[in-house]
Write a protein that holds these residues in place. Structure first.
Motif, short mmCIF file in Angstrom:
data_model
loop_
_atom_site.label_atom_id
_atom_site.label_comp_id
_atom_site.label_asym_id
_atom_site.label_seq_id
_atom_site.Cartn_x
_atom_site.Cartn_y
_atom_site.Cartn_z
N ARG A 157 -11.75 -17.78 27.28
CA ARG A 157 -12.53 -18.33 26.18
C ARG A 157 -12.80 -17.19 25.20
NH1 ARG A 157 -15.10 -23.02 25.95
NH2 ARG A 157 -16.83 -22.07 24.79
N VAL A 158 -12.04 -17.15 24.13
CA VAL A 158 -12.06 -16.01 23.22
C VAL A 158 -12.51 -16.47 21.84
CG1 VAL A 158 -10.73 -14.08 22.26
CG2 VAL A 158 -10.09 -15.06 24.48
N LEU A 159 -13.41 -15.71 21.24
CA LEU A 159 -13.84 -15.96 19.87
C LEU A 159 -13.30 -14.85 19.00
CD1 LEU A 159 -15.65 -17.79 18.07
CD2 LEU A 159 -17.48 -16.11 18.44
N VAL A 181 -8.68 -19.97 22.46
CA VAL A 181 -9.46 -19.48 21.32
C VAL A 181 -10.46 -20.56 20.93
CG1 VAL A 181 -9.38 -18.65 18.93
CG2 VAL A 181 -7.55 -18.04 20.53
N VAL A 182 -11.75 -20.24 21.03
CA VAL A 182 -12.78 -21.26 20.79
C VAL A 182 -13.21 -21.32 19.33
CG1 VAL A 182 -13.64 -21.10 23.15
CG2 VAL A 182 -14.65 -19.65 21.36
N GLU A 266 -20.68 -19.52 24.74
CA GLU A 266 -20.17 -18.87 25.96
C GLU A 266 -18.74 -18.41 25.74
OE1 GLU A 266 -20.55 -21.24 29.42
OE2 GLU A 266 -22.75 -21.38 29.31
N VAL A 267 -18.47 -17.15 26.03
CA VAL A 267 -17.12 -16.58 25.92
C VAL A 267 -16.95 -15.56 27.03
CG1 VAL A 267 -17.00 -16.88 23.39
CG2 VAL A 267 -17.89 -14.75 24.36
N ASP A 268 -15.69 -15.22 27.31
CA ASP A 268 -15.46 -14.07 28.18
C ASP A 268 -14.73 -12.95 27.44
OD1 ASP A 268 -12.93 -15.14 27.98
OD2 ASP A 268 -12.68 -15.55 30.12
N VAL A 270 -14.46 -11.41 23.04
CA VAL A 270 -14.64 -11.61 21.60
C VAL A 270 -13.84 -10.53 20.88
CG1 VAL A 270 -16.80 -10.26 21.62
CG2 VAL A 270 -16.31 -11.77 19.71
#
Length: 468
Positions: A157-159, A181-182, A266-268, A270
């Protein structure tokens, strides 16, 4: 140790350097092309190593045909220029170490060229925010490099956030590695983006091929249902051992966070980028003049303020690969004693106009300091916070960058200010009411990292050569 004397020496084998070397060779000059990396291409054409090629690498890069045509020339790779020795009447002599950067048996080489072309590129800039030192917070360029050259996904989960069109190819590269990619967050609002890109629309005809690139990135966002949000930024990252979430906020036109708009995601991982800074250590070491934005000053032929020294690409002002290629051709021809055609000069000016649009639409605005707290790290190497910079400026009442760096330790760590230098200067400039010596971060006696043992060996060779 012998000294090589090429007619034209080009430093940097990215788009600008490759184009400059190719143009100089075609003009009849004897050319040596150096690059510190293990292969040519720079950051733009970063690719898998030869022993692990992609089945269809062409589809992963723009302008791959151009690269393969330029790649055919000889390049001395793993060649790190660490010192430019100035002379009054000719280009500087460059001292080079050749071999893997982590190796212990690098070979010393010395070049005394008749003409020198510097094409050393740029550093990515990331503005600090609380938590930006957590594992899992990447520069967008680092994440793209891992995707392109290693096929590694930096997270599930990447921003992607920051400013500029570079965010779009980064998101595309990430989804091709399997990352989720969120969202993509652009700090500038739609009004500024519209003003920057819509003024003098006829100028865009000269660079209309870029519209196809943009359409491809937009298709990727739509296909993978990736939201794109303007006037929004990451203002904090959270986690214990690594990033677990980020706080994003709406920004006003000056990039100041708008109260009450905070949202946690929530991301893991960025990936953040706020543009690029010209990589000018070697140019400064050679004595080249810089403009107010820290870019190397050149004339219409790419000549710097030092006789016999030319510059091309991102060190003359960040504008993308097409501008770098065009500037490389002009500078390479001039270095070889030839002249660019009207069409070649027009290609450069067209792309310079495009670069001006990038800055107008996506350039950094001053309100970003509103997301800094006193305990926010600015210089990560020396663990100097925003509060430390403010307190140091108040306690010393100094306006000299050098004295403030010595008293706060900002920019004096392992990276020597490559990550934080421009930010440290901007913050101290505000806290002091105006630094007296802005732009000194890039002024270093040695332009690259060198081991003490390598320096000692160099000194020993020099002593052995001295006559009795």
């Amino acid at each position: 140790m012998s000294v090589e004397t090429p007619e034209v020496l080009v430093v940097g084998a990215g788009p600008a350097g490759l184009a400059a070397a190719d143009a100089a060779r075609r003009a009849g000059a004897q050319v040596v092309l150096l690059d510190a990396a293990g292969d040519a291409g720079g950051q733009y054409w970063r690719h898998l190593p030869a022993e692990r090629p992609a089945a269809r690498e062409r589809i992963l890069h723009h302008g791959w045909g151009k690269f393969t045509a330029l790649r055919g020339q000889d390049v001395l790779t793993d060649a790190q220029v660490w010192l430019a020795e100035r002379h009054d009447d000719r280009p500087p002599t460059l001292h080079v170490l050749v071999g893997p950067a982590d190796g212990r048996d690098r070979v010393r080489k010395t070049f005394a060229p008749k003409a020198l072309v510097l094409a050393t590129g740029a550093y990515e800039r990331t503005l600090p925010f609380p938590g930006w030192d957590l594992p899992g917070v990447f520069t967008a360029g680092a994440a793209q490099a891992l995707a392109k050259s290693e096929r590694i996904a930096v997270g599930r989960r990447v921003l992607v956030a920051g400013a500029g069109p570079f965010l779009l190819p980064v998101a595309s590269s990430l989804v091709r590695t399997g990352a989720g990619v969120v969202g993509v967050l652009e700090a500038n609002g739609w009004p500024r983006l519209a003003r920057g890109w819509s003024r003098r629309p006829a100028e865009l005809l000269a660079t209309r091929h870029k519209g196809g690139e943009l359409a491809g990135y937009v298709r990727d966002l739509v296909r993978h249902r990736i939201p794109y949000r303007a006037a929004t930024a990451v203002v904090a990252a959270h986690g214990t051992d690594r990033v677990e979430a980020v706080t994003v906020a709406r920004l006003d036109p000056r990039w100041a966070p708008i109260a009450g708009t905070d949202e946690q995601i929530e991301v893991d991982a960025v990936c953040v980028s706020h543009g690029f800074v010209p990589r000018v250590e070697l140019a400064v070491s050679a004595g080249c003049g810089l403009d107010a934005y820290g870019a190397v000053v050149t004339d219409d032929d790419g000549r710097t303020t030092v006789a016999g020294v030319f510059a091309a690409g991102e060190i003359t002002g960040v504008g993308g690969a097409d501008l770098a290629l065009a500037e490389g051709v002009v500078a390479g021809l001039a270095a070889a004693g030839s002249a660019a055609s009207a069409a070649q000069r027009r290609a450069r000016s067209d792309n310079q106009a495009f670069a001006a649009r990038l800055e107008a639409a996506h350039g950094i605005r001053p309100g970003w300091t509103g997301w800094l707290g006193d305990d926010t790290l600015v210089c990560r190497c020396e663990e100097v916070t925003a509060g430390d910079l403010r307190a140091g400026a108040a306690a010393t009442e100094s306006r000299g960058l050098r004295s403030l760096k010595l008293s706060t330790r900002a920019g004096l760590g392992v990276c020597q200010g490559r990550v934080c230098g421009r930010t440290v200067e901007e913050l101290l400039h505000r806290h002091t009411g105006g630094l007296l010596d802005r732009g000194r971060t890039e002024s270093r006696p040695l332009a690259a990292f060198v081991r003490l043992g390598e320096l000692a060996a160099t000194e020993q060779v020099a002593e052995e050569k001295e006559p009795l």
